[in-house]
Design a protein around this motif. Sequence first.
Motif, PDB file in Angstrom:
ATOM      1  N   PRO A  36       0.797  -1.240   0.000  1.00  0.00           N
ATOM      2  CA  PRO A  36       0.000   0.000   0.000  1.00  0.00           C
ATOM      3  C   PRO A  36       0.827   1.286   0.000  1.00  0.00           C
ATOM      4  N   MET A  37       2.136   1.182   0.090  1.00  0.00           N
ATOM      5  CA  MET A  37       2.971   2.375   0.199  1.00  0.00           C
ATOM      6  C   MET A  37       2.930   3.180  -1.099  1.00  0.00           C
ATOM      7  N   ASN A  38       2.788   4.487  -0.978  1.00  0.00           N
ATOM      8  CA  ASN A  38       2.804   5.400  -2.113  1.00  0.00           C
ATOM      9  C   ASN A  38       4.143   5.320  -2.841  1.00  0.00           C
ATOM     10  N   SER A  39       4.126   5.516  -4.138  1.00  0.00           N
ATOM     11  CA  SER A  39       5.355   5.383  -4.929  1.00  0.00           C
ATOM     12  C   SER A  39       6.438   6.354  -4.471  1.00  0.00           C
ATOM     13  N   ALA A  40       6.056   7.589  -4.107  1.00  0.00           N
ATOM     14  CA  ALA A  40       7.051   8.558  -3.635  1.00  0.00           C
ATOM     15  C   ALA A  40       7.668   8.095  -2.320  1.00  0.00           C
ATOM     16  N   ASN A  41       6.848   7.524  -1.452  1.00  0.00           N
ATOM     17  CA  ASN A  41       7.359   7.024  -0.178  1.00  0.00           C
ATOM     18  C   ASN A  41       8.267   5.818  -0.388  1.00  0.00           C
ATOM     19  N   LYS A  42       7.857   4.954  -1.304  1.00  0.00           N
ATOM     20  CA  LYS A  42       8.667   3.768  -1.589  1.00  0.00           C
ATOM     21  C   LYS A  42      10.016   4.165  -2.172  1.00  0.00           C
ATOM     22  N   ASP A  43      10.010   5.130  -3.083  1.00  0.00           N
ATOM     23  CA  ASP A  43      11.266   5.602  -3.670  1.00  0.00           C
ATOM     24  C   ASP A  43      12.185   6.145  -2.575  1.00  0.00           C
ATOM     25  N   ARG A  75      -0.577  13.089  -1.519  1.00  0.00           N
ATOM     26  CA  ARG A  75      -1.023  11.737  -1.844  1.00  0.00           C
ATOM     27  C   ARG A  75      -0.805  11.391  -3.319  1.00  0.00           C
ATOM     28  N   SER A  76      -0.700  12.411  -4.174  1.00  0.00           N
ATOM     29  CA  SER A  76      -0.459  12.158  -5.599  1.00  0.00           C
ATOM     30  C   SER A  76       0.963  11.681  -5.862  1.00  0.00           C
ATOM     31  N   GLY A  77       1.880  11.972  -4.937  1.00  0.00           N
ATOM     32  CA  GLY A  77       3.284  11.627  -5.146  1.00  0.00           C
ATOM     33  C   GLY A  77       4.024  12.646  -5.987  1.00  0.00           C
ATOM     34  N   LYS A  78       3.340  13.705  -6.455  1.00  0.00           N
ATOM     35  CA  LYS A  78       3.994  14.742  -7.264  1.00  0.00           C
ATOM     36  C   LYS A  78       4.613  15.779  -6.330  1.00  0.00           C
ATOM     37  N   ILE A  79       5.613  15.336  -5.590  1.00  0.00           N
ATOM     38  CA  ILE A  79       6.289  16.173  -4.607  1.00  0.00           C
ATOM     39  C   ILE A  79       7.796  16.024  -4.788  1.00  0.00           C
ATOM     40  N   TYR A  80       8.513  17.096  -4.505  1.00  0.00           N
ATOM     41  CA  TYR A  80       9.967  17.036  -4.697  1.00  0.00           C
ATOM     42  C   TYR A  80      10.662  17.987  -3.735  1.00  0.00           C
ATOM     43  N   ALA A 116      -0.461  24.174  -6.218  1.00  0.00           N
ATOM     44  CA  ALA A 116       0.863  23.704  -6.602  1.00  0.00           C
ATOM     45  C   ALA A 116       1.612  24.792  -7.366  1.00  0.00           C
ATOM     46  N   ILE A 117       2.937  24.655  -7.410  1.00  0.00           N
ATOM     47  CA  ILE A 117       3.773  25.640  -8.100  1.00  0.00           C
ATOM     48  C   ILE A 117       3.633  25.457  -9.604  1.00  0.00           C
ATOM     49  N   PRO A 118       3.285  26.504 -10.348  1.00  0.00           N
ATOM     50  CA  PRO A 118       3.171  26.378 -11.810  1.00  0.00           C
ATOM     51  C   PRO A 118       4.493  25.946 -12.430  1.00  0.00           C
ATOM     52  N   GLY A 119       4.416  25.195 -13.526  1.00  0.00           N
ATOM     53  CA  GLY A 119       5.607  24.633 -14.142  1.00  0.00           C
ATOM     54  C   GLY A 119       6.208  25.501 -15.230  1.00  0.00           C
ATOM     55  N   ILE A 120       7.432  25.166 -15.616  1.00  0.00           N
ATOM     56  CA  ILE A 120       8.083  25.837 -16.739  1.00  0.00           C
ATOM     57  C   ILE A 120       7.224  25.665 -17.987  1.00  0.00           C
ATOM     58  N   GLY A 134       7.759  19.043  -1.518  1.00  0.00           N
ATOM     59  CA  GLY A 134       7.373  18.110  -0.469  1.00  0.00           C
ATOM     60  C   GLY A 134       8.292  16.918  -0.409  1.00  0.00           C
ATOM     61  N   ALA A 135       8.026  16.071   0.556  1.00  0.00           N
ATOM     62  CA  ALA A 135       8.863  14.883   0.748  1.00  0.00           C
ATOM     63  C   ALA A 135       8.098  13.832   1.525  1.00  0.00           C
ATOM     64  N   ALA A 136       8.475  12.600   1.275  1.00  0.00           N
ATOM     65  CA  ALA A 136       7.936  11.505   2.074  1.00  0.00           C
ATOM     66  C   ALA A 136       8.521  11.569   3.475  1.00  0.00           C
ATOM     67  N   SER A 137       7.733  11.157   4.432  1.00  0.00           N
ATOM     68  CA  SER A 137       8.207  11.140   5.816  1.00  0.00           C
ATOM     69  C   SER A 137       9.157   9.970   6.043  1.00  0.00           C
TER      70      SER A 137
END
Length: 430
Positions: free
Chosen positions: A132-139, A377-382, A301-305, A314-317
Motif C-alpha cells: 500500500p505504500m505510495n510510490s514517492a514514499n517507496k522511492d 497523496r499524488s506523489g507529485k512532490i519534490y 501547486a507551483i506552476p511549471g516551466i 514536499g517529501a515523504a516522511s
Amino acid sequence: MSVHHSEVGSAQLSRRRFVQGSLLAAVLGGTALGTSACSTSTAAAGGGKGSVSFFSWDTQTIMKPVLDLFTKQTGTSVSFSYAPPVPQYVSTLQTRLQAHTGADVFILTAEDKQLVGGGFVKDLTGQKFLDPMNSANKDFMTVDGKVYGLSISSWAGGIMYNKELLTKVGADKLPDSWDGFLKLCAKLKDKGITPYYDAAHDGNFMALWGLLGGYFASQGAFPDADIFAGKTTFADTWTEPLVAYCKLYTEKLTPKAVLGLTSDQVVSEFANGRVAMFGAGTWNVPTVQKSAPNLSFQTEAIPGITPDNPYWTGAASPGYAINPRAKNPAAALKFLEFLASPDAVKAYGKSSGAITTTSNYTPSFAESITNQALGARSGKIYLPVVAWPRHSNELIQEFNTQMQQMVQGSVKPKDIPLALDKKLKQLDAK
C-alpha cells in the motif's frame, strides 16, 4: 474560500517540516512536541518475549494510540523510547546501532540512509505490507533497488494566495505556467501590491523546489542520482529552472527586503495583507487562520516551466525500519505489518496530523488543506536535499549562501549551479 479556526485540529493537521533556520532539519525532522528523551518501559536495547522495542522521534503522545491499538490487536507489548529530531535522534540511533544495542524497530531518516550500507537496516524487499505504500514514499525508502523502510505519510507545500488581492488584477487562481505566474506578480507590483515571498532568510525557497520537480518530471527523469554519480552536473540540469525562478528577484518582483524576514514574519506579512502570495505548507494554515480569521485564501501547486505541469514541494516522511539484530525479529515484522494496516494508518493520521498516503486508507481533510493533502497523496512532490545521497548539509548551506547573495545582487543565477558542482567536487575530494 473563507476559513475558520475549527477547520484545523489540535495537531495542526500536518507535521511541520520547514522550521526557522534550518532547511535540512525541516526536511529530516518530525513533530518534536517534547524536548527530552523518554521511555515507557525498557531502554532501546530490546524487549523480552512477547514484546517489541521501538525507538521513535514521534513523541509518546503521538504514538500511544497506535501502540495501544497494536497491543490490543496482537497481544504484543511495545517497549517505547524517544529522542527529539533531528540531531539528537540521529546521533542516538547511530550510536545504539553501532553498539548493537539498537531497538528492534526504529525510524529511518534520509540522513541515516548511510546505515544501510553498514548492514544496520533489514532489507524489506518483497514484504506484502509494503504494497500500500505510495510510490514517492517507496522511492524514498529504496537504496540500490531494495526497500528498507515503511513510510506512510508525506507533506506538500505550494503557493498560498490572498484571493481578494488577486482579484484586484483580475485573477481568481494561479496561472498555468511559471511565465504566467511572473506576469501575475508584475501586475500585482504595478498595483502597488508586494507579489510574492519565499522565506529566503531561512533557506525556504518553497516555489523553487516545486518548480525544479515539475521541470525534472517533464524531462522524464530526476537527475539527483546521476549528479552524484558524476554522470551529469547541477549546471547541466538546474540552470534553466533556477534562472526562471530567480526572475522573481532579478526582475524585482520580490524585494531584497525579504532577506530580513524570518519564516514566521513572512506568514505575518501575508496574514496582514502586506504580500499577496508566499511559499506555504499546511503547518502555516493555523497561524493564518488565527491571525486573520476572515481572510479568504487558497494554496495551489507551483506552476511549471511548461504549461499545465504544476508540482508540489514536499517529501515523504521517514519510515519504520527493522534492526537486523532485533531481539524479537518476528514481533518486529508483525509490528511493521500492523503499522501498514488501515487501522494503524488511521490512528497515526489522527494523532499526528500527518497527511497519510497509503492506498489502503483514504483520510479526510479540512477544506483549507485539501489541495496540499491531495498533492502529497499524488506523489507529485519534490525536495532535492532528500534525494542527495551525501553531503546534504554542506550543499544546502552552500546553496542558501549563494541564493542569498543572488537576492542581494552580488551573484548571477546561472553561477549558482556551478558553485554547487564546485562544492560537491571539493567535498568528495576530502
